[in-house]
Design an enzyme around this catalytic site. Structure first.
Site, PDB file in Angstrom:
ATOM      1  N   THR A  75      40.353  18.399   5.342  1.00 19.23           N
ATOM      2  CA  THR A  75      41.381  19.121   4.617  1.00 19.23           C
ATOM      3  C   THR A  75      41.337  20.584   5.012  1.00 19.23           C
ATOM      4  O   THR A  75      40.454  21.016   5.765  1.00 19.23           O
ATOM      5  CB  THR A  75      41.261  18.943   3.094  1.00 19.23           C
ATOM      6  OG1 THR A  75      42.480  19.396   2.474  1.00 19.23           O
ATOM      7  CG2 THR A  75      40.078  19.718   2.530  1.00 19.23           C
ATOM      8  N   SER A 137      44.306  18.017  -3.617  1.00 18.27           N
ATOM      9  CA  SER A 137      43.301  17.138  -3.022  1.00 18.27           C
ATOM     10  C   SER A 137      42.036  17.144  -3.873  1.00 18.27           C
ATOM     11  O   SER A 137      41.736  18.141  -4.539  1.00 18.27           O
ATOM     12  CB  SER A 137      42.972  17.609  -1.601  1.00 18.27           C
ATOM     13  OG  SER A 137      44.133  17.634  -0.799  1.00 18.27           O
ATOM     14  N   CYS A 168      43.459  14.590   4.880  1.00 14.14           N
ATOM     15  CA  CYS A 168      42.715  13.552   4.171  1.00 14.14           C
ATOM     16  C   CYS A 168      42.678  12.241   4.938  1.00 14.14           C
ATOM     17  O   CYS A 168      42.482  11.170   4.363  1.00 14.14           O
ATOM     18  CB  CYS A 168      43.294  13.345   2.768  1.00 14.14           C
ATOM     19  SG  CYS A 168      43.386  14.883   1.809  1.00 14.14           S
TER      20      CYS A 168
END
Length: 215
Positions: A75, A137, A168
């Protein structure tokens, strides 16, 4: 409901400094230590989770990449993204890991709803989504019954670096941010609303603001 959740807000923090501070806090805490959440922003950086695969890093360019000890894949963190690190005694709270993730997701969904934004979680892909695009996230680590790492909510940031990776681990996953759905917003207000929702959904009795740094 139980106890008090303490919050620290140190502002912009170099990723590795925050990460190692989380590790120390978790390794050194005793059974009576108050749970804490650290609300931070980071300079631009890509982080690879424990299961991270190199093929999900497409064109990182001049943005550093670091391998870390949270769950999940790659990420991006950068200014304008609200990152909350949750140092919680999960055993004391009595939560399972899936329950903890769901409570964090519900906290985020409630924050977004307070801005008129309808969001949802996906059972097979942790995080929070708006119309199929990811807006927040999650990546946690549990050690000795305690959690660290946490969540990242895209508030008002440059989303371009997400196009340099498979966010991700999902190729072509669209990313979005709160500003694009709610217009101009105050970052500090988003942070305050997240605090309130975490206290509510994690079943704490109250919150407090902690002074001092995270070193």
């Amino acid at each position: 409901m139980t106890g008090t959740l303490g919050f620290r807000d140190p502002g912009l923090v170099e990723y590795e400094r925050g990460w190692h501070a989380m590790q120390r806090f978790t390794d050194e805490r005793g059974k009576e230590v108050q749970d804490e959440v650290w609300l931070v922003q980071h300079p631009p950086i890509f982080t690879q989770g424990q299961a991270g695969k190199a093929e999900h890093l497409l064109l990182p360019g001049n943005i550093p990449v670091i391998q870390v000890d949270r769950g999940g894949q790659v990420t991006y963190h950068g200014p304008g993204q609200l990152v909350a690190y949750l140092m919680l005694d999960v055993r004391r709270l009595g939560f399972g890991v899936r329950d903890l993730v769901s409570r964090i997701e519900r906290s985020l969904i409630a924050v977004l709803a307070s801005y008129g934004v309808t969001a949802a979680a996906k059972p097979d892909a942790p995080g929070v989504y708006v119309d199929g695009a990811k807006i927040a996230s999650l990546g946690l680590r549990i050690r000795n019954g305690c959690s660290f790492h946490g969540l990242a909510l895209n508030v008002d940031m440059d989303l371009e670096p997400f196009r340099r990776i498979n966010p991700c681990g999902y190729a072509g996953l669209a990313m979005t941010q709160l500003r694009d759905h709610a217009g101009p917003i105050e970052f500090a207000e988003v942070s305050a609303r997240l605090r309130a929702q975490l206290v509510k959904h994690l079943d704490y009795a109250e919150q407090t603001t902690l002074t001092g740094g995270i070193d």
